[in-house]
Design an enzyme around this catalytic site. Structure first.
Site: not given
Length: 347
Positions: A17-18, A21
């Site tokens: 997820h990170e 980004h």
């Protein structure tokens, strides 16, 4: 062994997820101050260029710090980027979780030979829905009370969630047939208890079938998240029924340990991990402060207000909102983790 696998899988879900980004921000030329997996004090960190990479002690989250809530004169700072760049960066984390969920489902179905289908192959002796002509062998359940049937397990789920009278659509000989206001009950006695009397068919797991069932399972997982949110809002379930990182790892360990073989255990863990990945993708896009969806929502609101007032809003006010939201989310996480630990101890 399964505890270790579960912890690794949970860490991967957070990291991917990170990373979504991070890699999108880098691709858009946005400055990233820190990329961290975990929360709390850092147990390892390294500065490389403008970005600090860190592994933190609590495996309950992570972050990609880009100075979202700060004023900056740096043209590469996140607040100074265009609306579309910020939108893509904020949505990238959930997109990566969703993509990972699909990949895990593909792996889960990789060795499949047959799929259980929501198709009536035959009927048990004494099934009243065969004798009265309501259903026919070969009928494929298409929807129940407007809910699309993706998997054969959806049939029992929506029958159990209903009130006993249903509007059912089946596909029969290539055409949709509606059966409205049908009273459907378990009336056929078997060694396993009362059944509706349907014998479900199977489908060969061809390449096309695997792709179709991968997508159907993805849609099913997505729907389960929304159904769970609906139950939470309606009060059908409460905070005590929620699970955090500790509970998720414990459940992964349980499904792995209770499996009859290692292959079955890995299938169950992949299934569970895929569901959590899609769950994270959807939950993170809810319009709640501190979540990605909350940032997107407030970003849109800010654009609208600035267009009407023709004045630029101070980003610190949005920062205050996200800070309060983060505090409330952390409080909820503490409560959920406490409940997880109590359940783990009391067994």
């Amino acid at each position: 062994m399964y505890v270790v696998i579960a912890i690794i899988m949970f860490g991967v879900l957070i990291a991917i997820h990170e990373f979504g980004h991070f890699i999108t921000a880098k691709a858009c030329g946005v400055r990233v101050d820190e990329f961290a997996i975990g929360m709390g004090p850092a147990i390892w960190k390294k500065q490389k260029g403008e970005t600090q990479y860190a592994l933190r002690i609590l495996p309950i989250g992570g972050f990609c710090a880009m100075g979202e809530d700060e004023e900056s004169d740096d043209p590469r700072g996140f607040p100074n980027q265009s609306f579309w760049k910020k939108l893509i960066i904020l949505c990238a984390g959930s997109f990566m979780n969703f993509l990972l969920g699909i990949i895990l489902i593909v792996l889960m179905y990789g060795n499949a030979e047959l799929f259980r289908a929501p198709v009536i192959e035959s009927f048990l002796d004494g099934c009243p829905y065969e004798t009265d002509g309501t259903f026919e062998a070969g009928d494929r359940f298409y929807s129940i009370d407007g809910h699309r049937i993706y998997l054969y397990s959806d049939v029992s789920m929506f029958l159990e969630r209903g009130d006993g009278v249903y509007d059912i659509t089946v596909v029969r000989d290539g055409e949709k047939v509606s059966i409205d206001d049908l009273k459907l009950t378990r009336t056929v006695q078997t060694e396993e208890g009362l059944k509706y009397g349907f014998v479900w068919g199977v489908e060969e797991a061809t390449f096309g079938a695997k792709l179709r069932y991968t997508w159907n399972t993805t849609m099913e997982f997505s729907r389960l998240v929304w159904l769970g949110l609906g139950d939470l809002i309606s009060g059908a379930v409460g905070v005590d029924d929620m699970a955090g990182p500790v509970g998720i790892v414990d459940m992964m360990n349980d499904v792995g340990s209770q499996a009859e073989s290692t292959a079955d255990a890995m299938y169950s863990i992949l299934y569970f991990s895929a569901f959590i990945a899609i769950n994270l993708a959807i939950m993170n896009m809810l319009p709640i402060p501190a979540l990605d969806g909350g940032r997107v929502f407030l970003m849109i609101v800010t654009v609208i207000i600035e267009a009407i007032s023709r004045r630029k809003l101070d980003p610190k006010y949005e920062g205050y909102i996200h800070m309060i939201g983060m505090g409330l989310l952390l409080l909820l996480m503490v409560v959920v983790m406490y409940n997880d630990i109590v359940r783990l101890i009391t067994g």
